[in-house]
Design an enzyme around this catalytic site. Structure first.
Site, PDB file in Angstrom:
ATOM      1  N   HIS A   1       0.881  -1.162   0.000  1.00 53.94           N
ATOM      2  CA  HIS A   1       0.000   0.000   0.000  1.00 53.94           C
ATOM      3  C   HIS A   1       0.923   1.218   0.000  1.00 53.94           C
ATOM      4  CE1 HIS A   1      -2.286  -3.005   2.391  1.00 53.94           C
ATOM      5  NE2 HIS A   1      -3.378  -2.456   1.929  1.00 53.94           N
TER       6      HIS A   1
ATOM      7  N   ASP B   1       2.333   1.960   3.341  1.00 51.25           N
ATOM      8  CA  ASP B   1       3.285   1.002   3.948  1.00 51.25           C
ATOM      9  C   ASP B   1       4.705   1.417   3.629  1.00 51.25           C
ATOM     10  OD1 ASP B   1       1.057  -0.660   4.339  1.00 51.25           O
ATOM     11  OD2 ASP B   1       1.470  -1.802   2.503  1.00 51.25           O
TER      12      ASP B   1
ATOM     13  N   GLU C   1     -10.685  -7.242  -4.184  1.00 52.28           N
ATOM     14  CA  GLU C   1     -10.434  -8.281  -3.173  1.00 52.28           C
ATOM     15  C   GLU C   1     -11.649  -8.396  -2.262  1.00 52.28           C
ATOM     16  OE1 GLU C   1      -6.569  -8.059  -1.254  1.00 52.28           O
ATOM     17  OE2 GLU C   1      -7.435  -8.885   0.577  1.00 52.28           O
TER      18      GLU C   1
ATOM     19  N   ASP D   1      -4.413 -13.881  -2.308  1.00 54.02           N
ATOM     20  CA  ASP D   1      -3.749 -13.507  -1.064  1.00 54.02           C
ATOM     21  C   ASP D   1      -3.682 -14.769  -0.222  1.00 54.02           C
ATOM     22  OD1 ASP D   1      -3.194 -10.927  -1.687  1.00 54.02           O
ATOM     23  OD2 ASP D   1      -4.465 -10.012  -0.155  1.00 54.02           O
TER      24      ASP D   1
ATOM     25  N   ASP E   1      -5.138 -13.757   9.542  1.00 57.09           N
ATOM     26  CA  ASP E   1      -4.026 -13.651   8.582  1.00 57.09           C
ATOM     27  C   ASP E   1      -2.826 -14.519   8.940  1.00 57.09           C
ATOM     28  OD1 ASP E   1      -5.377 -11.879   6.974  1.00 57.09           O
ATOM     29  OD2 ASP E   1      -4.388 -10.086   7.735  1.00 57.09           O
TER      30      ASP E   1
HETATM   31  C1  XLS Z   1      -7.229  -6.894   4.625  1.00 57.81           C
HETATM   32  C2  XLS Z   1      -6.802  -7.100   3.251  1.00 57.81           C
HETATM   33  C3  XLS Z   1      -5.689  -6.175   2.782  1.00 57.81           C
HETATM   34  C4  XLS Z   1      -5.578  -6.185   1.285  1.00 57.81           C
HETATM   35  C5  XLS Z   1      -4.834  -5.050   0.710  1.00 57.81           C
HETATM   36  O1  XLS Z   1      -7.950  -7.684   5.200  1.00 57.81           O
HETATM   37  O2  XLS Z   1      -6.449  -8.435   3.080  1.00 57.81           O
HETATM   38  O3  XLS Z   1      -4.497  -6.513   3.390  1.00 57.81           O
HETATM   39  O4  XLS Z   1      -5.015  -7.367   0.831  1.00 57.81           O
HETATM   40  O5  XLS Z   1      -5.425  -3.834   0.979  1.00 57.81           O
HETATM   41 NI    NI Z   2      -5.520  -9.251   1.406  1.00 58.46          NI
HETATM   42 NI    NI Z   3      -7.172  -9.807   4.844  1.00 55.21          NI
END
Ligand code: XLS
Ligand code: NI
Ligand code: NI
Length: 436
Positions: A101, A104, A232, A296, A309
Site C-alpha cells: 500500500h 506502507d 479483493e 492472497d 491472517d
Molecule cells: C485486509 C486485506 C488487505 C488487502 C490489501 O484484510 O487483506 O491486506 O489485501 O489492501
Molecule cells: Ni488481502
Molecule cells: Ni485480509
C-alpha cells in the site's frame, strides 16, 4: 547499509529429509512440475504491510515485533531503510515479488502534496532496488482505511471531500505502481460498506463506489497502465458489512456497473472463510466467470474467527488451491501474495523466515500433489463421467438450447423414470488422500 538479517544466509532447497528450519523441504524454485518451474507456477509475493510494518499489536495489547533496523519514526529516511530490508529479505528467501500500500512504503504527511513527495522519494529507492535485483512489484494499492478521514469509508464515504481525497490518493498510487512496472493494482474496500444501515444510503454509496472505479479505469488508460485491476472480496471487518463481500457479490457488482472487463478478483483464504465459504468455493466462482486474477495466501483460525491472517501450512488447502490454478492454466499477472503475519508470540526477525518458508513449502507440496492428481486422471474422469448424460442425446440437445419444456415433457413421457448415479463423495475424498 548493514544487513538486517546478518545471521541468515540464502535459504536453500534441502529436500524432505532436511531437519533445518531455515531450509526448504519442498520448494525448489527451478524444479519443473506440470511443465513449468515451481517459481513460475507459484509467483510468491511478500506483503510489505505485514512483513515490514506490522508491529503485531492486537486489540488487547501493544506490538511485540522486534525490528532492530527500524527506528520507529515516520521519516522518509526510515522508510528508505525499510526498502533495503524488504529486498534483503526477498533475496535471502528467493521470493521474486512484493506488494504494497502507498502508506506502507512511505509516510502519510501533513498534506497530500508532502505525502506524494515522500512517496516519490521512496519509489526512487524501490526502483533502484528492483533494477539491481530483478525483483518485481506484483501489485500496488492505496491504503484507504487507516487514516481517520476514512472512518466512514473512502469511495463510499458520505463526504464528497473524502471521496476526492481518496481519488487523489489512488491516482498517485496508480502512477507509482505504473512507474515501478507493477503487474496489477488491487482495490480492497476496507471500509467501503457500513457500520449501521440507520445512517446509510446503500444505493447511493454503491453508485459512488462504481463511479470511483470507473474513474480509476479512465485514469489507468490515460497513463497507459495495462495491468489488471483486482477487487479483493471480504465480507466485514472493519466494517459491519462490506459491499465487496464475496466473489459472487463482487461479480454481480462489476456486471451491474459495467466494470466486468476491467477487473479480476484477488481471493484471500481468510476472507473466504469469514464469508462462510471455503477458499475453493471462492476460487471456483471467480474462475467460472473468467475472473480469477490473483491470490492472497493466508489462512484463518476457526476458533478465533477474525481475519487472523496466518501463514498457510495446511496441505489440504494448498492442494485445493493448486488444483484450481492448474485447471485455469496458471497465473498470468497474478501470484501468491503472503497476506499473512506471524503470531504476536513470534516476535523475532527469524520468525518471518520460518513463516514464509513454511508457506512456500506448503504451496510447493500442494502443487506437486495437485499435479499428481491431475496426471492420475481418475478424479477428472469421474467428474466428466458424472455429467456424461449431457454429452449426447437429449442432454446435448438441452445444452445446445434445442429443446424446451414441451419437448422434455414428451421425452419424459416416453422414457419414464429418471436415472441418477451415486455422487461417490467418500470414494473421491479417499482418492484425494491417496496423494496427500
Ligand atoms: C485486509 C486485506 C488487505 C488487502 C490489501 O484484510 O487483506 O491486506 O489485501 O489492501
Ligand atoms: Ni488481502
Ligand atoms: Ni485480509
Amino acid at each position: 547499509m548493514s544487513e538486517a538479517f546478518p545471521d541468515i544466509q540464502k535459504i536453500k532447497y534441502e529436500g524432505p529429509k532436511s531437519k533445518n528450519p531455515l531450509g526448504f523441504k519442498h520448494y525448489n524454485a527451478d524444479e519443473v512440475v506440470a511443465g513449468k518451474k515451481m517459481r513460475e507456477h507459484l509467483r510468491f509475493g511478500v506483503a510489505y504491510w505485514h512483513t515490514l510494518r506490522n508491529t503485531l499489536a492486537d486489540p488487547f495489547g501493544a506490538g511485540t515485533s522486534q525490528k532492530p533496523w527500524d527506528d520507529g519514526s515516520n521519516s522518509v529516511e526510515n522508510a528508505k531503510k525499510r526498502t533495503h530490508v524488504c529486498f534483503e529479505f526477498m533475496d535471502k528467501l528467493g521470493v521474486d515479488y512484493y506488494c504494497f500500500h502507498d502508506r506502507d512504503v512511505s509516510p502519510e504527511c501533513a498534506t497530500l502534496a508532502e505525502s506524494n513527495k515522500a512517496f516519490d522519494a521512496v519509489a526512487d529507492e524501490l526502483e533502484k532496488l528492483q533494477r539491481a535485483t530483478g525483483k518485481k512489484l506484483l501489485w500496488g494499492t492505496a491504503c484507504l482505511f487507516a487514516h481517520p478521514r476514512y472512518n466512514q469509508g473512502a469511495a463510499t464515504s458520505p463526504s464528497a471531500s473524502v471521496f476526492a481525497y481518496a481519488a487523489a490518493q489512488v491516482k498517485k498510487a496508480l502512477e507509482v505502481t505504473h512507474r515501478l512496472g507493477g503487474e496489477g493494482y488491487t482495490f480492497w474496500g476496507g471500509r467501503e460498506g457500513y457500520s449501521t444501515l440507520w445512517n446509510t444510503n446503500l444505493k447511493r454509496e454503491m453508485d459512488h463506489l462504481a463511479a470511483f472505479l470507473h474513474m480509476a479505469v479512465d485514469y489507468k488508460k490515460k497513463i497507459g497502465f495495462t495491468g489488471p485491476f483486482y477487487i479483493e472480496p471480504k465480507p466485514r471487518e472493519p466494517s459491519t458489512h462490506q459491499y465487496d463481500s464475496d466473489s459472487a457479490a463482487c461479480l454481480n457488482f462489476l456486471r451491474q456497473y459495467d466494470l466486468m472487463e476491467h477487473f479480476k478478483l484477488n481471493i484471500e483464504t481468510n476472507h473466504a472463510t469469514l464469508a462462510g465459504h471455503t477458499m475453493r468455493h471462492e476460487l471456483e466462482v471467480a474462475l467460472a466467470a473468467g475472473a480469477l486474477g490473483s491470490i492472497d495466501a493466508n489462512t484463518g483460525d476457526e476458533l478465533i474467527g477474525w481475519d487472523t491472517d496466518q501463514f498457510p501450512t495446511d496441505i489440504y488447502l494448498t492442494t485445493q488451491i493448486m488444483l484450481v490454478l492448474l485447471k485455469m492454466g496458471g497465473f498470468t499477472t497474478g501470484g501468491l501474495n503472503f497476506d499473512a503475519k506471524v503470531r504476536r508470540e513470534s516476535f523475532e526477525p527469524v520468525d518471518l523466515f520460518h513463516a514464509h518458508i513454511g508457506g512456500m513449502d506448503a504451496f510447493a507440496r500442494g502443487l506437486k500433489i495437485a499435479s499428481a492428481i491431475m496426471e492420475d486422471g481418475r478424479l477428472d474422469n469421474f467428474v466428466k463421467q458424472r455429467y456424461s448424460s449431457f454429452d449426447s442425446g437429449i442432454g446435448a440437445q438441452i445444452e445446445k438450447g434445442e429443446v424446451g419444456f414441451a419437448e422434455l415433457e414428451a421425452w419424459t413421457l416416453k422414457n419414464g423414470e429418471a436415472m441418477i448415479g451415486s455422487g461417490r463423495q467418500e470414494m473421491l475424498e479417499n482418492l484425494v488422500n491417496e496423494f496427500i
